[in-house]
Design an enzyme around this catalytic site. Structure first.
Site, PDB file in Angstrom:
ATOM      1  N   LYS A 175       0.845  -1.183   0.000  1.00 63.06           N
ATOM      2  CA  LYS A 175       0.000   0.000   0.000  1.00 63.06           C
ATOM      3  C   LYS A 175       0.879   1.230   0.000  1.00 63.06           C
ATOM      4  O   LYS A 175       2.030   1.201   0.441  1.00 63.06           O
ATOM      5  CB  LYS A 175      -0.921   0.017   1.212  1.00 63.06           C
ATOM      6  CG  LYS A 175      -0.195   0.148   2.545  1.00 63.06           C
ATOM      7  CD  LYS A 175      -1.183   0.218   3.696  1.00 63.06           C
ATOM      8  CE  LYS A 175      -0.438   0.392   5.017  1.00 63.06           C
ATOM      9  NZ  LYS A 175      -1.375   0.498   6.152  1.00 63.06           N
ATOM     10  N   GLY A 176       0.322   2.307  -0.504  1.00 55.17           N
ATOM     11  CA  GLY A 176       1.044   3.566  -0.550  1.00 55.17           C
ATOM     12  C   GLY A 176       0.134   4.706  -0.193  1.00 55.17           C
ATOM     13  O   GLY A 176      -0.985   4.520   0.288  1.00 55.17           O
ATOM     14  N   GLY A 177       0.632   5.923  -0.427  1.00 56.30           N
ATOM     15  CA  GLY A 177      -0.153   7.087  -0.070  1.00 56.30           C
ATOM     16  C   GLY A 177      -1.418   7.230  -0.890  1.00 56.30           C
ATOM     17  O   GLY A 177      -2.364   7.867  -0.462  1.00 56.30           O
ATOM     18  N   GLY A 179      -2.878   4.432  -2.908  1.00 54.06           N
ATOM     19  CA  GLY A 179      -3.569   3.224  -3.315  1.00 54.06           C
ATOM     20  C   GLY A 179      -2.944   1.978  -2.736  1.00 54.06           C
ATOM     21  O   GLY A 179      -1.958   2.027  -2.001  1.00 54.06           O
ATOM     22  N   ARG A 180      -3.546   0.860  -3.100  1.00 54.53           N
ATOM     23  CA  ARG A 180      -3.084  -0.445  -2.670  1.00 54.53           C
ATOM     24  C   ARG A 180      -2.886  -1.324  -3.895  1.00 54.53           C
ATOM     25  O   ARG A 180      -3.587  -1.183  -4.891  1.00 54.53           O
ATOM     26  CB  ARG A 180      -4.084  -1.090  -1.705  1.00 54.53           C
ATOM     27  CG  ARG A 180      -4.258  -0.296  -0.424  1.00 54.53           C
ATOM     28  CD  ARG A 180      -5.335  -0.910   0.451  1.00 54.53           C
ATOM     29  NE  ARG A 180      -5.529  -0.097   1.653  1.00 54.53           N
ATOM     30  CZ  ARG A 180      -5.352  -0.538   2.891  1.00 54.53           C
ATOM     31  NH1 ARG A 180      -4.985  -1.780   3.095  1.00 54.53           N
ATOM     32  NH2 ARG A 180      -5.543   0.256   3.922  1.00 54.53           N
ATOM     33  N   LYS A 196      -3.233  -2.232  -9.150  1.00 55.75           N
ATOM     34  CA  LYS A 196      -3.196  -1.132  -8.191  1.00 55.75           C
ATOM     35  C   LYS A 196      -4.500  -0.366  -8.274  1.00 55.75           C
ATOM     36  O   LYS A 196      -4.954  -0.006  -9.362  1.00 55.75           O
ATOM     37  CB  LYS A 196      -2.023  -0.194  -8.477  1.00 55.75           C
ATOM     38  CG  LYS A 196      -1.910   0.932  -7.449  1.00 55.75           C
ATOM     39  CD  LYS A 196      -0.649   1.744  -7.628  1.00 55.75           C
ATOM     40  CE  LYS A 196      -0.530   2.805  -6.546  1.00 55.75           C
ATOM     41  NZ  LYS A 196       0.683   3.613  -6.676  1.00 55.75           N
ATOM     42  N   ASP A 442       8.854   8.859  -6.637  1.00 59.74           N
ATOM     43  CA  ASP A 442       8.674   8.013  -5.455  1.00 59.74           C
ATOM     44  C   ASP A 442       9.572   6.787  -5.543  1.00 59.74           C
ATOM     45  O   ASP A 442       9.150   5.669  -5.243  1.00 59.74           O
ATOM     46  CB  ASP A 442       7.210   7.596  -5.324  1.00 59.74           C
ATOM     47  CG  ASP A 442       6.880   7.068  -3.924  1.00 59.74           C
ATOM     48  OD1 ASP A 442       7.699   7.292  -3.007  1.00 59.74           O
ATOM     49  OD2 ASP A 442       5.832   6.430  -3.754  1.00 59.74           O
TER      50      ASP A 442
END
Length: 631
Positions: A175-177, A179-180, A196, A442
């Site tokens: 997971k990220g800022g 989405g997953r 994603k 990122d």
């Protein structure tokens, strides 16, 4: 009559004998036969009866009819059972019953036809809605029943999702800022992919088109060191919120992490959703946010309190409820800043503070005070090549081995050749995307993957440039409105983000080069503890490097300092890095030559094999010509 008969008998007696010919009968009946024959001269060819034993005829449209029947069963299952998990179970049970009765074939009930059934279900829903509109005559009739049916339709539409119908969710990968990422299996081809899912705020048609255009650019990237993008699409996400009798609630953000929690999250992300369920709330933005438990006396009447909070409810055995929105459907979107639809549900005197969605939930479990409002947020789905091993996993395993080694000379835990190969392929991938005019923004070990037995580097998880319309999972600002040091103002983790990203100023491709400098340090410097890692990576911002690294790898240490300079203009570019001494040392050249020799040997062996096959084929043809008879 009697005289006539006697005359006939007299002539028969006179002509009696062996040569006498009997008179033909008045009616000639055909000889009896077990197989009846019919006059088929005037029957069309397609309707002629087969001469074989009678069998049940099969028509070309039998499969289509069965698919339509299966779609009707699935539609009824969704309407009568709003819960997605239980509705699928009901559908499977109905299919098994019809198969046993001989009314359906198991072939037409398979998952491979799920996408086709999806189109049938949508057509059935629209047909029913149009029919009800035409039958409805009295505009003043009781609408409670209609509202209930409409809520059922929404529950059904939420399940007619391309993601739900074409893919089986296997596990969460990260997971990220924004989405997953999930590991999924395609029901049609049986292959595994990574998808994603990114939640988008209330957006206009222009915003949606901007996101899709950028995703298409990413999907067009073709490079050995870039994760392959297959396709992308957008679906609706129904977010139900109370309107009238409930105060505005500022829900606590569950995704905000401290500095220490951010580091721990890197290790625990794969087990993040091992529990039964979890709820992720995005930042709420009502006009005047209230703390949990406070009431808003100004909105206790019939005034509607509108929310822009996105609520994604997850469960271990259940997926989000979504409705697909294809790119062609974007033309029908309004230009308002948020797409929403009024959806009144049944009234109830109780509202559970903990709104959850599990396999036991249904319309009867989800009750609100007064009317509710369903907002249509968008969920962007990006289907990618599946790469399960990340550079973060590789570094963590390397660090674990380094802690187990007592004698450093007997345990070359740094593996300089492998680390150099990984970093060189990483720089080549970054050079490609920079040459295409794309900034990743990122870059970190968790977004870099090692694919295949040769551990080929694959860069993935590209940040979208239009971050202003993406729904973040946390609010990165503190109460004073200043940026917190835990995360970047845009995208990226603070340990890998450049100073200009942390300050919220303009940044370019040189911001990615700063991240490469941090990754280069991690590749050549093992860490015993997470605290040690955080201290060393933070010290890079002031130009501090471990003495052991400077002595052991002076060339790498030199370029780490160049890449992590505060002034972005002083950092080397990707092409300058590829041409530097970092990849031109004798050891690296020997390693590269060895890899090329191995590849050339494989190619030579394959060519020899093809030559042998060609020579064998030629020999067989020559033997056939000499013998006169081809084999």
């Amino acid at each position: 009559m009697q005289g006539g008969n006697s005359g006939v008998r007299k002539r028969e007696e006179e002509g009696g004998g062996e040569g006498a010919v009997a008179a033909p009968p008045a009616i000639d009946f055909p000889a009896e036969s077990s197989d009846l024959k019919y006059d088929e001269s005037d029957v069309p060819a397609e309707l002629q009866v087969l001469k074989e034993p009678l069998q049940q005829p099969t028509f070309p449209f039998a499969v289509a009819n069965q698919l339509l029947l299966v779609s009707l069963l699935e539609h009824l299952s969704h309407v009568h059972e709003p819960n997605p998990l239980r509705s699928r179970q009901v559908f499977k049970l109905l299919c098994q019953t019809f198969i046993k009765m001989g009314l359906l074939s198991s072939f037409t009930c398979s998952d491979e036809f799920s996408s086709l059934r999806l189109h049938h279900n949508r057509a059935i829903t629209h047909l029913m809605r149009s029919a009800k509109e035409r039958v409805r005559q009295d505009p003043c009739e009781d609408v409670s029943h209609i509202q209930k049916i409409r809520s059922r339709e929404v529950a059904f539409e939420a399940q007619t999702s391309r993601y739900l119908n074409e893919f089986e969710e296997v596990a969460i990968l990260g997971k990220g800022g924004y989405g997953r990422v999930y590991k999924v299996r395609n029901k049609l081809d049986g292959q595994y992919y990574a998808i994603k899912k990114i939640l988008i705020k209330g957006a206009t048609k222009t915003d949606c088109m901007k996101v899709l255009r950028e995703v298409k650019v990413l999907a067009g990237l073709q490079h050995p060191n870039i994760v392959g993008y297959h396709t992308a699409w957008i679906e609706h996400v129904h977010v139900i919120q109370p309107r009238a009798d409930r105060a505005a609630i500022e829900l606590p953000t569950l995704e905000v992490l401290s500095d220490q929690e951010e580091d721990r999250e890197q290790y625990d992300v794969k087990n993040d959703e091992s529990s039964s369920s979890s709820i992720v709330f995005a930042e709420p933005t009502p006009e005047k946010g209230k703390r949990f438990g406070e009431s808003d006396t100004e909105n206790q009447n019939d005034k509607s309190v509108k929310y822009t909070t996105s609520l994604v409810i997850r469960d271990s055995g259940e997926l989000e409820s979504t409705l697909e929105l294809q790119e062609n459907d974007l033309a029908g979107l309004s230009t308002s800043s948020i797409m929403e639809q009024q959806l009144p549900l049944r009234r109830n005197s109780h509202l559970d503070d903990s709104f959850t969605s599990t396999e036991e939930s249904s319309e009867e479990n989800v009750n609100f005070l007064g009317q509710t409002e369903a907002q249509y947020h968008l969920m962007l789905h990006i289907q990618m090549q599946l790469c399960e091993l990340s550079l973060w996993d590789w570094i963590a395993e390397r660090n674990k081995r380094s802690r187990e080694c007592v004698d450093e000379s007997a345990c070359p835990y740094v593996m300089a050749n492998v680390a150099t190969k990984i970093f060189q392929e990483l720089v080549e991938g970054v050079f490609y995307i920079h040459n295409m005019g794309i900034v990743h923004r990122d870059l970190k070990p968790r977004n870099i993957f090692l694919h295949g037995p040769d551990q080929q580097v694959k860069i993935g998880d590209f940040g979208l440039a239009c971050t202003d319309i993406l729904q973040k999972n946390a609010d990165w600002t503190n109460r004073n409105g200043k940026r917190t040091p835990t995360h970047t103002s845009r995208v990226g983790t603070c340990l890998y983000a450049s100073p200009e990203q942390l300050e919220g100023s303009e940044y370019d491709a040189k911001s990615d080069m700063y991240s490469l400098g941090v990754i280069l340090l991690e590749l050549f410097q093992p860490f015993g503890t997470e605290m040690e890692r955080a201290e060393v990576l933070t010290g890079l911002r002031t130009g501090q490097l471990p003495e052991s690294l400077s002595k052991r790898c002076p060339v790498q240490a030199k370029y780490i300092q160049h890449l992590t300079r505060r002034n972005s203009s002083q950092r080397p570019s990707a092409v300058q890095l590829l041409q530097s001494e970092l990849f031109q040392t004798s050891g690296n050249v020997n390693f590269t030559l060895q890899m090329k020799i191995i590849e050339q040997e494989k190619e030579i062996a394959e060519l020899k094999k093809q030559l042998n096959l060609l020579s064998q084929d030629k020999g067989v043809r020559d033997d056939g010509k000499d013998g006169g008879v081809p084999v």
